[in-house]
Motif scaffolding. Structure first.
Motif, PDB file in Angstrom:
ATOM      1  N   THR A  60      29.933 -15.038 -36.041  1.00  0.00           N
ATOM      2  CA  THR A  60      29.219 -15.891 -36.988  1.00  0.00           C
ATOM      3  C   THR A  60      29.761 -17.307 -36.910  1.00  0.00           C
ATOM      4  OG1 THR A  60      28.825 -14.053 -38.495  1.00  0.00           O
ATOM      5  CG2 THR A  60      28.693 -16.254 -39.430  1.00  0.00           C
ATOM      6  N   ARG A  64      25.342 -14.861 -35.297  1.00  0.00           N
ATOM      7  CA  ARG A  64      24.751 -15.504 -36.466  1.00  0.00           C
ATOM      8  C   ARG A  64      25.149 -16.966 -36.525  1.00  0.00           C
ATOM      9  NH1 ARG A  64      25.799 -13.524 -42.659  1.00  0.00           N
ATOM     10  NH2 ARG A  64      23.983 -14.528 -43.533  1.00  0.00           N
ATOM     11  N   ARG A 121      24.667 -20.157 -39.214  1.00  0.00           N
ATOM     12  CA  ARG A 121      24.232 -20.459 -40.580  1.00  0.00           C
ATOM     13  C   ARG A 121      23.565 -21.826 -40.693  1.00  0.00           C
ATOM     14  NH1 ARG A 121      29.205 -17.866 -43.969  1.00  0.00           N
ATOM     15  NH2 ARG A 121      28.696 -15.702 -43.470  1.00  0.00           N
ATOM     16  N   GLU A 154      20.775 -14.166 -35.431  1.00  0.00           N
ATOM     17  CA  GLU A 154      20.128 -14.748 -36.598  1.00  0.00           C
ATOM     18  C   GLU A 154      20.479 -16.216 -36.674  1.00  0.00           C
ATOM     19  OE1 GLU A 154      20.876 -14.711 -41.342  1.00  0.00           O
ATOM     20  OE2 GLU A 154      20.678 -12.727 -40.423  1.00  0.00           O
ATOM     21  N   ALA A 163      19.791 -19.513 -39.274  1.00  0.00           N
ATOM     22  CA  ALA A 163      19.272 -19.907 -40.579  1.00  0.00           C
ATOM     23  C   ALA A 163      18.408 -21.161 -40.511  1.00  0.00           C
ATOM     24  CB  ALA A 163      20.422 -20.123 -41.559  1.00  0.00           C
ATOM     25  N   GLU A 177      16.354 -12.837 -35.722  1.00  0.00           N
ATOM     26  CA  GLU A 177      15.692 -13.399 -36.899  1.00  0.00           C
ATOM     27  C   GLU A 177      15.873 -14.913 -36.905  1.00  0.00           C
ATOM     28  OE1 GLU A 177      14.177 -12.705 -41.062  1.00  0.00           O
ATOM     29  OE2 GLU A 177      14.813 -11.152 -39.687  1.00  0.00           O
ATOM     30  N   MET A 226      14.977 -18.112 -38.803  1.00  0.00           N
ATOM     31  CA  MET A 226      14.509 -18.476 -40.137  1.00  0.00           C
ATOM     32  C   MET A 226      13.770 -19.820 -40.149  1.00  0.00           C
ATOM     33  SD  MET A 226      15.432 -15.810 -41.631  1.00  0.00           S
ATOM     34  CE  MET A 226      15.463 -15.994 -43.382  1.00  0.00           C
TER      35      MET A 226
END
Length: 166
Positions: A29, A47, A49, A65, A67, A83, A85
Motif C-alpha cells: 500500500t 493499493r 491511496r 486499487e 483511489a 478497482e 476509483m
C-alpha cells in the motif's frame, strides 16, 4: 499533496537499458500518489491511496486499487488493473488489458490485444487495434471500437436507455 516519485535504475526512454537490469517495482500500500517510469520492468502495487501515473517501455503492470486518477502507459506488456476509483487512462501498444472496475470511466486502448472490463459506472471509451472487447456490466455510456475482433457489452439492468450504432 506531493506525489511519491520513484526512479528506476534504467536510463530514460529512447536509450538502451542499463546493464543493471530490469526496473521492477513492487509495493503493498502506498499512502500517497505515485509516479513511476521504467524502460524495462514490471510494476506491481496492491493499493494507492492517491493518483497513479505509471509508464513502462516493456513489462507487466498490475495495480490492485487506486483511489484517485490512474494513468498507465506501456509500449509493450499486459495490464491488470483492479478497482480504479477515479478516471482511468490505460494504453499499451502490444498486450491485453483487464480491468475489474472503473468507477468514473475513462479511456482504455491497445494497439494489439484484447480489452476486458468487468464493470464501469462512468463514461468509457474502449479501442483495440487487433482484438476483442468485452464489458461484463456497463452502468454508463460505453463507446467501443476494434479493427479486428468482436465486441460484447452487457448493459446494466438498471439502465433506462441504450444506443447501439449500426
Amino acid at each position: 499533496q506531493v506525489p511519491t516519485v520513484v526512479q528506476s535504475p534504467t536510463i530514460v526512454a529512447g536509450q538502451q537499458t542499463s546493464a543493471a537490469g530490469r526496473g521492477d517495482f513492487r509495493r503493498g500500500t502506498l499512502i500517497k500518489s505515485m509516479q513511476y517510469a521504467t524502460n524495462l520492468g514490471d510494476v506491481k502495487v496492491s493499493r494507492v491511496r492517491g493518483d497513479a501515473d505509471v509508464f513502462t517501455g516493456a513489462g507487466q503492470v498490475q495495480l490492485g486499487e487506486v483511489a484517485g486518477t490512474t494513468k498507465v502507459r506501456s509500449l509493450g506488456g499486459p495490464q491488470q488493473l483492479g478497482e480504479m476509483m477515479g478516471v482511468l487512462t490505460g494504453s499499451t501498444r502490444a498486450g491485453d488489458i483487464l480491468v475489474d472496475s472503473t468507477r468514473r470511466g475513462g479511456t482504455i486502448s491497445t494497439e494489439g490485444g484484447t480489452i476486458s472490463l468487468l464493470y464501469t459506472s462512468g463514461p468509457t471509451r474502449l479501442v483495440s487495434g487487433g482484438g476483442d472487447i468485452t464489458v461484463r456490466q456497463a452502468a454508463a455510456p460505453v463507446n467501443a471500437e476494434t479493427t479486428s475482433g468482436d465486441i460484447a457489452i452487457t448493459i446494466d439492468p438498471e439502465s433506462e436507455t441504450e444506443t447501439i450504432p449500426a
